[in-house]
Design a protein around this motif. Structure first.
Motif, short mmCIF file in Angstrom:
data_model
loop_
_atom_site.label_atom_id
_atom_site.label_comp_id
_atom_site.label_asym_id
_atom_site.label_seq_id
_atom_site.Cartn_x
_atom_site.Cartn_y
_atom_site.Cartn_z
N ASN A 186 0.86 -1.17 0.00
CA ASN A 186 0.00 0.00 0.00
C ASN A 186 0.91 1.23 0.00
OD1 ASN A 186 -2.10 1.59 2.51
ND2 ASN A 186 -2.22 1.76 0.31
N ASN A 187 0.85 2.01 -1.07
CA ASN A 187 1.69 3.21 -1.18
C ASN A 187 0.90 4.34 -1.83
OD1 ASN A 187 3.99 4.87 -1.18
ND2 ASN A 187 4.52 4.27 -3.25
N PRO A 188 0.76 5.48 -1.14
CA PRO A 188 1.09 5.81 0.25
C PRO A 188 0.40 4.88 1.24
CG PRO A 188 0.54 7.80 -0.99
CD PRO A 188 0.20 6.65 -1.87
N LEU A 189 1.02 4.78 2.42
CA LEU A 189 0.60 3.74 3.37
C LEU A 189 -0.36 4.28 4.44
CD1 LEU A 189 0.99 0.83 4.46
CD2 LEU A 189 3.00 1.64 5.69
N ASN A 190 -1.55 3.70 4.44
CA ASN A 190 -2.54 3.94 5.49
C ASN A 190 -2.32 2.87 6.55
OD1 ASN A 190 -4.86 4.23 7.02
ND2 ASN A 190 -6.27 3.55 5.42
N PRO A 191 -2.09 3.15 7.80
CA PRO A 191 -2.33 4.39 8.53
C PRO A 191 -1.10 5.25 8.82
CG PRO A 191 -1.99 2.64 10.10
CD PRO A 191 -1.78 2.04 8.73
N SER A 192 0.10 4.80 8.42
CA SER A 192 1.28 5.51 8.93
C SER A 192 1.59 6.77 8.14
CB SER A 192 2.51 4.58 8.91
OG SER A 192 2.81 4.26 7.57
N ALA A 193 0.87 6.97 7.00
CA ALA A 193 1.04 8.18 6.19
C ALA A 193 2.44 8.28 5.60
CB ALA A 193 0.66 9.43 6.99
N THR A 194 3.03 7.10 5.33
CA THR A 194 4.36 7.04 4.73
C THR A 194 4.21 7.03 3.21
OG1 THR A 194 4.89 5.49 6.51
CG2 THR A 194 6.51 5.70 4.74
N VAL A 195 5.09 7.75 2.52
CA VAL A 195 5.12 7.67 1.06
C VAL A 195 6.43 6.97 0.68
CG1 VAL A 195 5.27 9.00 -1.08
CG2 VAL A 195 3.69 9.73 0.73
N PHE A 196 6.34 5.82 0.01
CA PHE A 196 7.55 5.11 -0.38
C PHE A 196 8.09 5.72 -1.67
CE2 PHE A 196 5.15 1.83 2.00
CZ PHE A 196 6.04 1.72 3.08
N ILE A 214 -0.79 13.32 -1.57
CA ILE A 214 0.57 13.38 -1.03
C ILE A 214 1.02 14.84 -0.99
CG2 ILE A 214 1.04 11.03 -1.82
CD1 ILE A 214 2.85 12.02 -3.88
N PHE A 215 1.87 15.12 -0.03
CA PHE A 215 2.11 16.52 0.34
C PHE A 215 3.56 16.96 0.16
CE2 PHE A 215 -1.09 14.82 3.53
CZ PHE A 215 -2.18 15.18 2.76
N ASP A 216 3.74 18.28 0.34
CA ASP A 216 5.06 18.91 0.43
C ASP A 216 5.89 18.69 -0.84
OD1 ASP A 216 4.28 19.47 3.10
OD2 ASP A 216 4.96 17.47 3.72
N GLY A 217 5.22 18.75 -1.98
CA GLY A 217 5.93 18.66 -3.26
C GLY A 217 6.34 17.25 -3.67
N ARG A 218 5.95 16.25 -2.90
CA ARG A 218 6.31 14.88 -3.29
C ARG A 218 5.55 14.49 -4.56
NH1 ARG A 218 5.99 14.78 2.14
NH2 ARG A 218 7.83 13.99 3.23
N ARG A 219 6.12 13.55 -5.31
CA ARG A 219 5.41 13.00 -6.47
C ARG A 219 5.22 11.52 -6.25
NH1 ARG A 219 4.19 16.16 -10.35
NH2 ARG A 219 3.57 14.40 -11.67
N HIS A 220 4.05 11.03 -6.61
CA HIS A 220 3.78 9.60 -6.43
C HIS A 220 4.52 8.80 -7.49
CE1 HIS A 220 1.70 5.90 -5.54
NE2 HIS A 220 1.43 5.77 -6.82
N LEU A 221 5.16 7.74 -7.05
CA LEU A 221 5.89 6.86 -7.98
C LEU A 221 5.17 5.52 -8.00
CD1 LEU A 221 8.39 6.72 -9.72
CD2 LEU A 221 9.71 6.16 -7.69
N PRO A 222 4.56 5.17 -9.13
CA PRO A 222 3.85 3.88 -9.18
C PRO A 222 4.83 2.72 -9.34
CG PRO A 222 3.57 5.06 -11.27
CD PRO A 222 4.41 5.95 -10.38
N LEU A 223 4.65 1.68 -8.53
CA LEU A 223 5.56 0.52 -8.59
C LEU A 223 5.62 -0.07 -10.00
CD1 LEU A 223 7.31 -1.42 -6.87
CD2 LEU A 223 5.25 -2.78 -6.46
#
Ligand code: PMP
Ligand code: GLN
Length: 394
Positions: free
Chosen positions: A175-185, A214-223
């Protein structure tokens, strides 16, 4: 065994579901209603979602057929999904062969696990994990192998992967971003995981329902975009999260054609299809300009900051939140464990949260509680005000 299973012999053959407790989200929302609490537990935004997307659904009730749409999804939505992911994530998906619409990400997950797990196959799961994963894996006959991610960083480590993977590994569920820890891999974590998937010839199911949050300028990277992963990844998304319309249950699955053929066989007998007016409205929404998605992120990041600041000010230790609707706090010293803490704050202080141990099979982490910040400022401020009572002496 539950009393119901004792009374009905037919239930005793299905130990996975017969013995499951009620999902923590339902329990906490019920307690919130009972205690007239502010519900920062179950993850849903305040408000009605975007007016124009709801208006598109209302219009489509009259303008599109209300009979069964095609099993794979309305062509207009599949085309919009492929175009959306090309634009936002640089993916090249064939809308006819590699995209399918499901009734929420939950159906997509259940279908993928049923379709791809052979009884006895090992399935690598990352804890904390969304509460539906483990029962679905077990019901499909999979043997779970856990990789436990620890606060405060929840990073994936090579040694942990080396312990979890084996010749019997067939599926990895991330799971990315990860619920519940709010981590973005990011790239490092994903490249490490991809290397293990290639080495052990495993299929990755990647639950990316929070990809836009996702926040603070991060970009989602799909696996699925990593080298060697295009043919072995099932990517799952959800319009409920993208448009803050969690009740809609419109999900999407993307995979290479050989995998998709199998996934569609599960889908055809699970739900077969999804309400056509919602599909049409989601097609409309996915084509909205970048500004729209940016504004949602900015608004949610502001809410995150407001709740984090409020909770820190009254005395909580707040963990970082890089994405999702959630942040977690360390409750050590405030209650015997996270479950006791959440029961106490809902009944005595009128605020509902989610105990994070519900996402760990062995309950190895019991000192975190999750709050949803996808709420109005007034709701967040009122919750903080109520929780301040926890720290008042005397
Ligand atoms: N996966 C994760 C990680 C989630 O957080 C959720 C819901 N919040 C879902 C799946 C379910 O998505 P849906 O409502 O589209 O079924
Ligand atoms: N995914 C939502 C959350 O994490 C809850 C979904 C549900 O209630 N089943 O809060």
């Amino acid at each position: 065994m539950t009393p119901a299973a004792n009374r009905f012999p037919a239930l005793t053959g299905h130990p996975v579901f017969a013995t499951l407790p009620e999902t923590v989200f339902e329990t906490m929302s019920r307690l919130a209603r009972q205690h007239d609490a502010i519900n920062l537990g179950q993850g849903f935004p305040d408000g009605q979602g975007p007016d124009d997307v709801r208006a598109a659904a209302a219009r489509a009730l009259d303008s599109v057929s209300n009979q069964y749409p095609p099993m794979m999804g309305l062509p207009s939505l599949r085309t919009a999904i492929a175009a959306h992911y090309r634009h936002h994530q640089g993916l090249d998906l064939d809308p006819e062969r590699e995209v399918m619409v499901t009734s929420g990400a939950t159906e997509a997950l259940a279908g993928a696990l049923m379709a791809l797990i052979r009884p006895g196959d090992e399935v690598v799961l990352f804890e904390p994990m969304y509460d539906a994963y483990l029962p679905l894996v077990r019901r499909a006959g999979g043997v779970p192998r856990f990789v436990t991610l620890k606060p405060p960083h929840f990073r994936i480590e090579e040694a942990a992967l080396a312990e979890a993977f084996s010749e019997r590994t067939r599926i990895v569920l991330l799971n990315n971003p990860l619920n519940p820890s709010a981590t973005v891999f990011g790239l490092d974590d994903l490249a490490l995981l991809a290397a293990f998937c290639r080495r052990f010839d495993a299929v990755a199911i990647c639950d990316e329902v929070w990809e836009h949050v996702i926040f603070d300028g991060r970009r989602h990277l799909p696996l699925i975009a990593l080298p060697g992963m295009r043919e072995r990844t099932v990517k799952i998304g959800s319009a409920g999260k993208i448009f803050s319309l969690t009740g809609w249950k419109v999900g999407f699955v993307m995979a290479a054609e050989p995998l998709m053929r199998v996934l569609s066989r599960a889908h055809q007998f699970l739900t077969f299809t999804t309400p056509p007016n919602l599909q049409e409205a989601v097609a409309y929404g996915l084509a909205k300009d970048d500004r729209y998605f940016e504004d949602i992120r900015t608004g949610l990041a502001r809410s995150r900051d407001r709740l984090a600041a409020g909770l820190s000010e009254i005395g909580f230790t707040v963990l970082p939140s890089a994405g999702t609707y959630f942040l977690t706090v360390d409750i050590a010293g405030l209650a015997a464990d996270d479950v006791a803490f959440c029961r106490r704050i809902v009944s005595e202080h009128g605020v509902a949260a989610i105990p994070v141990s519900a996402f760990y099979e062995g309950g190895s982490v019991r000192n975190l509680a999750r709050f949803c910040f996808a709420k109005t400022d007034a709701t967040l401020d009122a919750a903080v005000e109520r929780l301040a009572g926890l720290f008042r002496v005397g």
